[in-house]
Design an enzyme around this catalytic site. Structure first.
Site, short mmCIF file in Angstrom:
data_model
loop_
_atom_site.label_atom_id
_atom_site.label_comp_id
_atom_site.label_asym_id
_atom_site.label_seq_id
_atom_site.Cartn_x
_atom_site.Cartn_y
_atom_site.Cartn_z
N ILE A 1 30.56 0.25 3.51
CA ILE A 1 32.11 0.38 3.62
C ILE A 1 33.03 -0.76 2.93
CG2 ILE A 1 31.93 -1.03 5.86
CD1 ILE A 1 34.27 0.52 7.02
N CYS A 2 34.10 -0.26 2.62
CA CYS A 2 35.03 -1.15 2.08
C CYS A 2 34.89 -1.44 0.45
CB CYS A 2 35.29 -2.18 2.86
SG CYS A 2 36.72 -3.45 1.99
N ALA A 3 34.60 -2.84 0.30
CA ALA A 3 34.00 -3.10 -1.17
C ALA A 3 32.44 -3.00 -1.44
CB ALA A 3 34.42 -4.54 -1.43
N TYR B 1 36.99 0.60 -1.08
CA TYR B 1 38.45 0.05 -0.93
C TYR B 1 38.95 0.32 -2.25
CZ TYR B 1 41.74 -3.17 0.72
OH TYR B 1 42.90 -4.09 1.03
N SER C 1 32.49 4.44 3.05
CA SER C 1 33.73 4.51 3.75
C SER C 1 34.82 3.30 3.11
CB SER C 1 33.52 3.83 5.33
OG SER C 1 34.82 3.94 6.06
#
Length: 181
Positions: A100-102, A121, A148
């Protein structure tokens, strides 16, 4: 067994929300420190206590490996050669990996997202090597990889993990219990 990996500077919302949702579903998830210490401090100075150290863990029965984002957490995870080797083995076996994210950037730099749909992200798209980047989607499942886009979608990410590891009904029950539906 599910493992979530923490490095100094991890994104706290992504880690704690994901852990909480998975445990609410009755899935055994272990928090693994990659720092050599059981206490790991996140990007916003919140510390979590890991269940075990990377070097003490037995990953032979790992159903899923989870990478929370955050900075410098993602950078620190990416520097851990043992974790990178584990991710490669997990992927070669066709077993689940979630980021998720980075953190999807780690998978991208490892060339694991090639020709897959993925998200991350905003600003990390360039690291999703040859992936079909779908920034308008909050959570994407493509083959054995879940990605995500960021902290706001940690509940969606956790619920998708529950759905994959159990079923949609269990995921919906957890969501209802948390007043998410």
């Amino acid at each position: 067994m599910v493992f979530i990996f923490l490095a100094t500077g991890f994104e706290e919302i992504e880690a704690t929300t994901t852990i909480d949702i998975i445990r609410r579903a009755g899935i055994d998830v272990k928090i693994v420190s990659t720092t050599g210490e059981k206490t790991v401090t996140g990007a916003h100075n919140i510390s979590l206590s890991a269940d075990l150290l990377f070097e003490d863990a037995d990953f032979s029965k790992a159903k899923m490996l989870i990478l929370p984002g955050g900075l410098p957490g993602t950078t620190n995870l990416e520097k851990h050669e043992g974790l990178l080797s584990l991710i490669r083995k997990q992927n070669q076996a066709g077993k689940w990996i979630a980021a998720i994210c980075a953190a999807p950037s780690i998978l991208g730099k490892m060339h694991l997202l090639r020709n897959l749909d993925a998200t991350c992200y905003p600003g990390f798209e360039e690291f999703l090597d040859e992936a079909y980047v779908r920034t308008k989607q909050n959570v994407i499942v493509s083959n054995n990889i879940i990605t995500s886009s960021g902290p706001a979608f940690a509940p969606d990410f956790g619920l998708k993990i529950v759905e994959i590891l159990t079923n949609k009904e269990t995921s919906d029950e957890v969501a209802e219990g948390m007043l998410l539906k």
